[in-house]
Design an enzyme around this catalytic site. Structure first.
Site, PDB file in Angstrom:
ATOM      1  N   GLU A  44       1.097   6.722   7.555  1.00  0.00           N
ATOM      2  CA  GLU A  44       0.787   7.906   6.517  1.00  0.00           C
ATOM      3  C   GLU A  44       0.310   8.898   7.287  1.00  0.00           C
ATOM      4  OE1 GLU A  44      -1.112   6.703   2.670  1.00  0.00           O
ATOM      5  OE2 GLU A  44      -2.387   8.343   3.006  1.00  0.00           O
ATOM      6  N   SER A  68      -5.902   4.687   4.229  1.00  0.00           N
ATOM      7  CA  SER A  68      -4.767   3.874   4.461  1.00  0.00           C
ATOM      8  C   SER A  68      -4.043   4.606   5.594  1.00  0.00           C
ATOM      9  CB  SER A  68      -3.658   4.050   3.096  1.00  0.00           C
ATOM     10  OG  SER A  68      -4.388   3.471   2.168  1.00  0.00           O
ATOM     11  N   ARG A  90       3.927   9.678  -1.299  1.00  0.00           N
ATOM     12  CA  ARG A  90       3.334  10.167  -0.054  1.00  0.00           C
ATOM     13  C   ARG A  90       4.264  11.230   0.687  1.00  0.00           C
ATOM     14  NH1 ARG A  90      -0.183   7.885  -2.325  1.00  0.00           N
ATOM     15  NH2 ARG A  90      -1.889   6.568  -0.998  1.00  0.00           N
TER      16      ARG A  90
HETATM   17  N1  EPU Z   1      -4.158  -6.597  -0.284  1.00  0.00           N
HETATM   18  C1  EPU Z   1      -4.396  -7.641   0.659  1.00  0.00           C
HETATM   19  N2  EPU Z   1      -5.201  -7.444   1.798  1.00  0.00           N
HETATM   20  C2  EPU Z   1      -5.689  -6.389   2.164  1.00  0.00           C
HETATM   21  C3  EPU Z   1      -5.465  -5.146   1.021  1.00  0.00           C
HETATM   22  C4  EPU Z   1      -4.689  -5.211   0.285  1.00  0.00           C
HETATM   23  O1  EPU Z   1      -4.076  -8.721   0.303  1.00  0.00           O
HETATM   24  O2  EPU Z   1      -6.356  -6.150   3.130  1.00  0.00           O
HETATM   25  C5  EPU Z   1      -3.321  -6.833  -1.187  1.00  0.00           C
HETATM   26  C6  EPU Z   1      -4.123  -6.562  -2.532  1.00  0.00           C
HETATM   27  O3  EPU Z   1      -5.013  -7.827  -3.156  1.00  0.00           O
HETATM   28  C7  EPU Z   1      -3.235  -6.105  -3.742  1.00  0.00           C
HETATM   29  C8  EPU Z   1      -2.180  -5.255  -3.026  1.00  0.00           C
HETATM   30  O4  EPU Z   1      -2.521  -5.578  -1.533  1.00  0.00           O
HETATM   31  O5  EPU Z   1      -2.874  -7.060  -4.116  1.00  0.00           O
HETATM   32  C9  EPU Z   1      -2.296  -3.754  -3.014  1.00  0.00           C
HETATM   33  O6  EPU Z   1      -3.782  -3.428  -2.720  1.00  0.00           O
HETATM   34  P1  EPU Z   1      -4.637  -2.150  -3.255  1.00  0.00           P
HETATM   35  O7  EPU Z   1      -4.530  -2.101  -4.606  1.00  0.00           O
HETATM   36  O8  EPU Z   1      -5.854  -2.146  -2.436  1.00  0.00           O
HETATM   37  O9  EPU Z   1      -3.781  -0.950  -2.812  1.00  0.00           O
HETATM   38  P2  EPU Z   1      -3.039  -0.481  -1.388  1.00  0.00           P
HETATM   39  O10 EPU Z   1      -1.410  -0.773  -1.782  1.00  0.00           O
HETATM   40  O11 EPU Z   1      -3.436  -1.246  -0.285  1.00  0.00           O
HETATM   41  C10 EPU Z   1      -2.719   1.877  -2.272  1.00  0.00           C
HETATM   42  C11 EPU Z   1      -3.088   3.449  -1.437  1.00  0.00           C
HETATM   43  C12 EPU Z   1      -4.542   3.557  -1.427  1.00  0.00           C
HETATM   44  C13 EPU Z   1      -5.030   3.668  -3.058  1.00  0.00           C
HETATM   45  C14 EPU Z   1      -4.727   2.435  -3.501  1.00  0.00           C
HETATM   46  C15 EPU Z   1      -5.059   2.066  -5.045  1.00  0.00           C
HETATM   47  C16 EPU Z   1      -1.186   3.659  -0.107  1.00  0.00           C
HETATM   48  C17 EPU Z   1      -0.679   3.524   1.448  1.00  0.00           C
HETATM   49  N3  EPU Z   1      -2.143   3.396  -0.113  1.00  0.00           N
HETATM   50  O12 EPU Z   1      -3.269   1.050  -1.302  1.00  0.00           O
HETATM   51  O13 EPU Z   1      -4.592   4.835  -1.192  1.00  0.00           O
HETATM   52  O14 EPU Z   1      -6.296   3.985  -3.019  1.00  0.00           O
HETATM   53  O15 EPU Z   1      -3.517   2.196  -3.579  1.00  0.00           O
HETATM   54  O16 EPU Z   1      -4.380   3.017  -5.738  1.00  0.00           O
HETATM   55  O17 EPU Z   1      -0.309   4.000  -0.992  1.00  0.00           O
HETATM   56  C18 EPU Z   1      -4.849   6.209   0.799  1.00  0.00           C
HETATM   57  O18 EPU Z   1      -3.918   6.844   0.836  1.00  0.00           O
HETATM   58  O19 EPU Z   1      -5.671   6.434   2.063  1.00  0.00           O
HETATM   59  C19 EPU Z   1      -5.334   5.284   0.013  1.00  0.00           C
HETATM   60  C20 EPU Z   1      -6.361   4.610   0.230  1.00  0.00           C
END
Ligand code: EPU
Length: 347
Positions: free
Chosen positions: A325, A229, A160
């Site tokens: 972000e 995010s 990012r």
């Molecule tokens: N999780 C929770 N609770 C929640 C959300 C997530 O427990 O409410 C846990 C999930 O179960 C998983 C972990 O957190 O174990 C990661 O969650 P997820 O795979 O949904 O991805 P994220 O880290 O929350 C990032 C990016 C997203 C991108 C996804 C998929 C960032 C800040 N965000 O989210 O990007 O779509 O991975 O690759 O890095 C964005 O930047 O706007 C965005 C949506």
């Protein structure tokens, strides 16, 4: 060049916050860029599709909204070289590539925003970052008034982040982004939610899965205003992870290069008991705690207040500081989140 005074930005930010700019410029040619006033001493902000921007105050600074359009495709024996105008919509561009048999960006489908904004924060999702295929960024430098070409290795891409948020911040405007896609394509199925697609899914099948995963987890900004995010996933040391695992053995974590660890901010926020939390017409989304949503507020300050509360609760519970972000835009230009003060109406 097209411009407007006392312009409402409510339809120009995916949080649907009410904000007025004194002047917005819409440059769409190099001549337009040359004609921009010298903004050296003024606060200004370069706006893409407004899907990663929070207007904090009722008054916004001067806005420049680039309108560079157009996509050109060049074929070499091994690659497709695709040059894209900064104002093209990112998802439409991804769809066009897949339709044309140019594969690689399918994991980044449905990310809101413009192509020009994509390298600024090196957008990433489902195991892929823009930096993987981006080879060059074309950029109008305010001081010299010429278009410069910055090659990938000089873009300082990381999670990012890029040079455009650092030393080149507000020093110019991205006009075009260039990508190179090898013809020898292989699906990137490293993200857990894609691993059951079989050994050789088509790029279209990967894209469809990414779209359905996003639609399942993330609110559509056109129906429920949000900026994806809100926070970045924090990067911590292995030592911190070891300590956390003692209390929270199930904590998700992602080892990075050089031994650091990325944690899931969404998980931290959910464990802090904030999933679904609402105040002053804004809240933490019910399915993905990393996303803050605007149910009914016109005030950016309400989102800042909510974000500060979330940050504080996560700090108290885990001793980890999460940072946004999303870009914070006040009447005086972009400000760091930690320096923003909440007004009494939003407390
Ligand atoms: N999780 C929770 N609770 C929640 C959300 C997530 O427990 O409410 C846990 C999930 O179960 C998983 C972990 O957190 O174990 C990661 O969650 P997820 O795979 O949904 O991805 P994220 O880290 O929350 C990032 C990016 C997203 C991108 C996804 C998929 C960032 C800040 N965000 O989210 O990007 O779509 O991975 O690759 O890095 C964005 O930047 O706007 C965005 C949506």
């Amino acid at each position: 060049m097209e411009f407007s005074h006392q312009f409402s930005l409510q339809n120009y930010n995916s949080f649907n916050i009410k904000a007025i700019t004194p002047t917005i410029y819409f440059p769409k040619t190099v001549v337009d860029l040359e004609q921009l006033p010298d903004l050296h001493d003024s606060s200004f902000y370069i706006l893409g599709d407004g899907s990663n921007t929070l207007f904090v105050d009722h008054h916004a600074p001067i806005i420049i909204k680039p309108e560079f359009k157009g996509i050109s495709i060049l074929e070499t024996p091994d690659n497709y070289i695709v040059s894209v105008g900064a104002a093209e919509n990112w998802h439409d561009f991804v769809c066009l590539c897949i339709e044309q048999g140019i594969y690689g960006l399918e994991n980044l489908a449905l990310i809101p925003g413009s192509v020009g904004a994509a390298p600024v924060q090196n957008i990433g999702a489902y195991g892929l970052e823009l930096s993987h295929f981006c080879t060059q960024v074309k950029w109008f430098e305010f001081s010299s008034k010429v278009i410069k070409e910055i090659n990938k290795n000089s873009c300082q891409f990381s999670y990012r982040d890029s040079i455009f948020k650092q030393t080149l911040y507000n020093k110019g405007i991205i006009t075009e982004v260039v990508f190179s896609f090898p013809k020898s394509w292989q699906a990137n199925l490293s993200y857990a939610g894609l691993s059951d697609l079989g050994d050789t899914p088509s790029a279209k099948a990967v894209m469809d899965r990414v779209i359905s995963l996003r639609q399942m987890k993330l609110p559509d900004p056109r129906k429920l205003p949000n900026a994806g995010s809100f926070f970045k996933n924090p990067i911590v040391t292995e030592q911190t992870l070891i300590l956390l695992k003692k209390c929270y053995p199930e904590i998700p974590f992602y080892p990075q290069n050089h031994g650091s660890i990325k944690l899931a901010a969404g998980w931290l926020i959910e464990q802090a008991g904030l999933k679904g939390y609402c105040k002053n017409g804004v809240g933490v989304h019910e399915n993905q705690a990393l996303v803050l949503v605007n149910y009914s507020s016109e005030r950016g300050q309400n989102i800042v207040a909510l974000a500060k509360h979330v940050q504080q609760q996560v700090l108290t519970k885990f001793n980890i500081s999460i940072s946004p972000e999303v870009r914070m835009i006040t009447v005086n230009g972009e400000q760091s989140f930690n320096h923003l003060v909440i007004d009494s109406e939003s407390e």
